[in-house]
Design a protein around this motif. Structure first.
Motif, short mmCIF file in Angstrom:
data_model
loop_
_atom_site.label_atom_id
_atom_site.label_comp_id
_atom_site.label_asym_id
_atom_site.label_seq_id
_atom_site.Cartn_x
_atom_site.Cartn_y
_atom_site.Cartn_z
N UNK A 59 0.86 -1.18 0.00
CA UNK A 59 0.00 0.00 0.00
C UNK A 59 0.90 1.23 0.00
N UNK A 60 0.63 2.13 -0.94
CA UNK A 60 1.43 3.35 -1.05
C UNK A 60 0.52 4.56 -0.87
N UNK A 61 0.79 5.33 0.17
CA UNK A 61 0.15 6.62 0.40
C UNK A 61 1.28 7.56 0.80
N UNK A 62 1.81 8.28 -0.17
CA UNK A 62 2.99 9.10 0.05
C UNK A 62 2.76 10.19 1.11
N UNK A 122 0.19 0.41 -20.69
CA UNK A 122 0.08 -0.68 -19.72
C UNK A 122 -0.60 -0.18 -18.45
N UNK A 123 -1.45 -1.00 -17.89
CA UNK A 123 -2.11 -0.67 -16.63
C UNK A 123 -1.52 -1.54 -15.53
N UNK A 124 -1.29 -0.94 -14.37
CA UNK A 124 -0.74 -1.68 -13.24
C UNK A 124 -1.81 -2.50 -12.56
N UNK A 125 -1.41 -3.58 -11.93
CA UNK A 125 -2.31 -4.40 -11.12
C UNK A 125 -2.39 -3.74 -9.74
N UNK A 126 -3.17 -2.66 -9.68
CA UNK A 126 -3.26 -1.84 -8.48
C UNK A 126 -4.71 -1.36 -8.34
N UNK A 127 -5.13 -1.19 -7.09
CA UNK A 127 -6.47 -0.71 -6.79
C UNK A 127 -6.34 0.47 -5.83
N UNK A 131 -6.91 3.71 1.99
CA UNK A 131 -5.59 3.60 2.61
C UNK A 131 -4.47 3.98 1.65
N UNK A 132 -4.76 4.05 0.35
CA UNK A 132 -3.76 4.37 -0.66
C UNK A 132 -3.84 3.40 -1.82
#
Length: 171
Positions: A59-62, A122-127, A131-132
């Motif tokens: 999880x990335x929330x800068x 390209x699309x990342x496998x990210x949602x 939370x980020x």
């Protein structure tokens, strides 16, 4: 300095890791010692590493914090215990590049990989969630052993980010 990004196929891979939530400015202080603790846990529990240590950004929330796993791939699945958990890195298509240089330069290498992928649609496998950004697999694989190569300017790190198929399904 980094290689031209490429698409690679990766098989599923069992791993063990210690998960931490950490503010971006504390990342370098917290995560590196954890990789050593994971190697020690593997040895103490009869396992065998099958790859380099890695950081898996879950999880990335800068603005707030990151959830990161300091992990090591293992030859056979192992049950976690204590603060060590077990998982499986997903198989599929990954955008990848190899960076040679100080780990502080990985921000620029990551930007190059993100730009390269965007330029190819390209699309990342990210949602995205409250939370980020929640990533299926965004990896930094540390291919250089610091005890063998103490000069950080010569370290090799592979970035491998899982992508989705063009129809939006998992790769």
């Amino acid at each position: 300095m980094w290689s031209e990004p490429t698409l690679v196929q990766r098989a599923e891979q069992p791993y063990v890791a210690i998960t931490v939530r950490v503010p971006m400015d504390k990342l370098g202080e917290v995560v590196p010692p954890l990789n050593g603790a994971v190697f020690e846990w593997i040895a103490d529990n009869g396992g065998q590493p099958s790859g380099p240590p890695f950081w898996k950004y879950n999880v990335i929330d800068m603005e707030r914090e990151l959830e990161i796993e300091a992990g090591v791939a293992v030859q056979q699945p192992m049950p976690g215990s204590g603060r060590v958990s077990a998982g499986v890195l997903p198989g599929g298509t990954y955008a990848s590049l190899l960076h040679t240089g100080h780990p502080q330069e990985l921000v620029d290498a990551t930007g190059a990989l993100l730009d390269w992928a965007a330029g190819r649609g390209l699309a990342w496998d990210v949602v995205d969630d409250p939370a980020g950004e929640r990533w299926a697999a965004r990896l930094e694989l540390y291919r250089t052993d610091p005890s063998v190569q103490p000069d950080m300017a010569k370290w090799e790190t592979e970035l491998a980010f899982r992508v989705k198929d063009s129809d939006g399904s998992e790769a």
